[in-house]
Design a protein around this motif. Structure first.
Motif, PDB file in Angstrom:
ATOM      1  N   MET A  60       6.900   5.801  -5.357  1.00 13.75           N
ATOM      2  CA  MET A  60       6.362   4.587  -5.954  1.00 13.75           C
ATOM      3  C   MET A  60       4.859   4.742  -6.155  1.00 13.75           C
ATOM      4  N   VAL A  61       4.371   4.334  -7.309  1.00 12.53           N
ATOM      5  CA  VAL A  61       2.963   4.421  -7.631  1.00 12.53           C
ATOM      6  C   VAL A  61       2.232   3.256  -6.969  1.00 12.53           C
ATOM      7  N   ARG A  62       1.126   3.570  -6.314  1.00  7.75           N
ATOM      8  CA  ARG A  62       0.355   2.519  -5.648  1.00  7.75           C
ATOM      9  C   ARG A  62      -0.464   1.735  -6.668  1.00  7.75           C
ATOM     10  N   ASN A  63      -0.780   0.523  -6.306  1.00  7.85           N
ATOM     11  CA  ASN A  63      -1.650  -0.283  -7.163  1.00  7.85           C
ATOM     12  C   ASN A  63      -3.040   0.347  -7.191  1.00  7.85           C
ATOM     13  N   PRO A  64      -3.692   0.314  -8.345  1.00 11.69           N
ATOM     14  CA  PRO A  64      -5.045   0.870  -8.413  1.00 11.69           C
ATOM     15  C   PRO A  64      -6.032  -0.015  -7.655  1.00 11.69           C
ATOM     16  N   THR A  65      -7.011   0.623  -7.034  1.00 18.93           N
ATOM     17  CA  THR A  65      -8.085  -0.110  -6.388  1.00 18.93           C
ATOM     18  C   THR A  65      -9.155  -0.390  -7.436  1.00 18.93           C
ATOM     19  N   VAL A  66      -9.534  -1.654  -7.558  1.00 14.62           N
ATOM     20  CA  VAL A  66     -10.418  -2.101  -8.628  1.00 14.62           C
ATOM     21  C   VAL A  66     -11.745  -2.604  -8.062  1.00 14.62           C
TER      22      VAL A  66
END
Length: 136
Positions: free
Chosen positions: A1-7
């Motif tokens: 699963m791809v992690r959410n990007p840190t923004v």
């Protein structure tokens, strides 16, 4: 699963910060919110940031200055940068693109969900580039 990007979200406008903070929290997007380019620099130095969202119009150092700083630093030069601005000054928008902005979105016609969609898209494209480079 791809992690959410840190923004990293950089905007002096309280309403924009509040709206992004709420949307990011609901979606589980890790994020940092600051009001100036000066406040963004230490976060870029200390955290793994996947996408920067910045306004252009800020006191002291503007969004173009921040974009240049990001592009001139080895460990941040490949971070996608979305300019999220009212866009009242076409010359400033052109400067942002020339300095290395990944894309420009106008606040008044871009709902927060569309901004989030673009964050995921540019983060995904950046990951794909990194994976391709790491193979060689």
């Amino acid at each position: 699963m791809v992690r959410n990007p840190t923004v990293l979200f950089v905007d002096p406008e309280k309403m924009a910060r509040t709206m992004f903070d709420f949307r990011a929290a609901v979606l589980g997007i890790p994020h940092f919110i600051v009001t100036s380019a000066e406040a963004a620099v230490p976060i870029l130095e200390e955290q793994k940031i996947d996408v920067v969202v910045t306004d252009l119009i800020m006191p002291q150092h503007d969004g173009v200055d921040l974009i240049r700083c990001i592009r001139e630093t080895d460990y941040t030069k490949n971070i996608p940068i979305i300019v999220f601005t009212v866009g009242g000054n076409p010359q400033k928008v052109a400067e942002a693109i020339s300095a290395g902005a990944t894309e420009v979105l106008k606040k008044q016609i871009t709902p927060m969900d569309k901004l989030v969609e673009r964050i995921y898209a540019v983060a995904s494209a950046a990951r794909a580039r990194e994976e391709m480079v790491s193979r060689f």
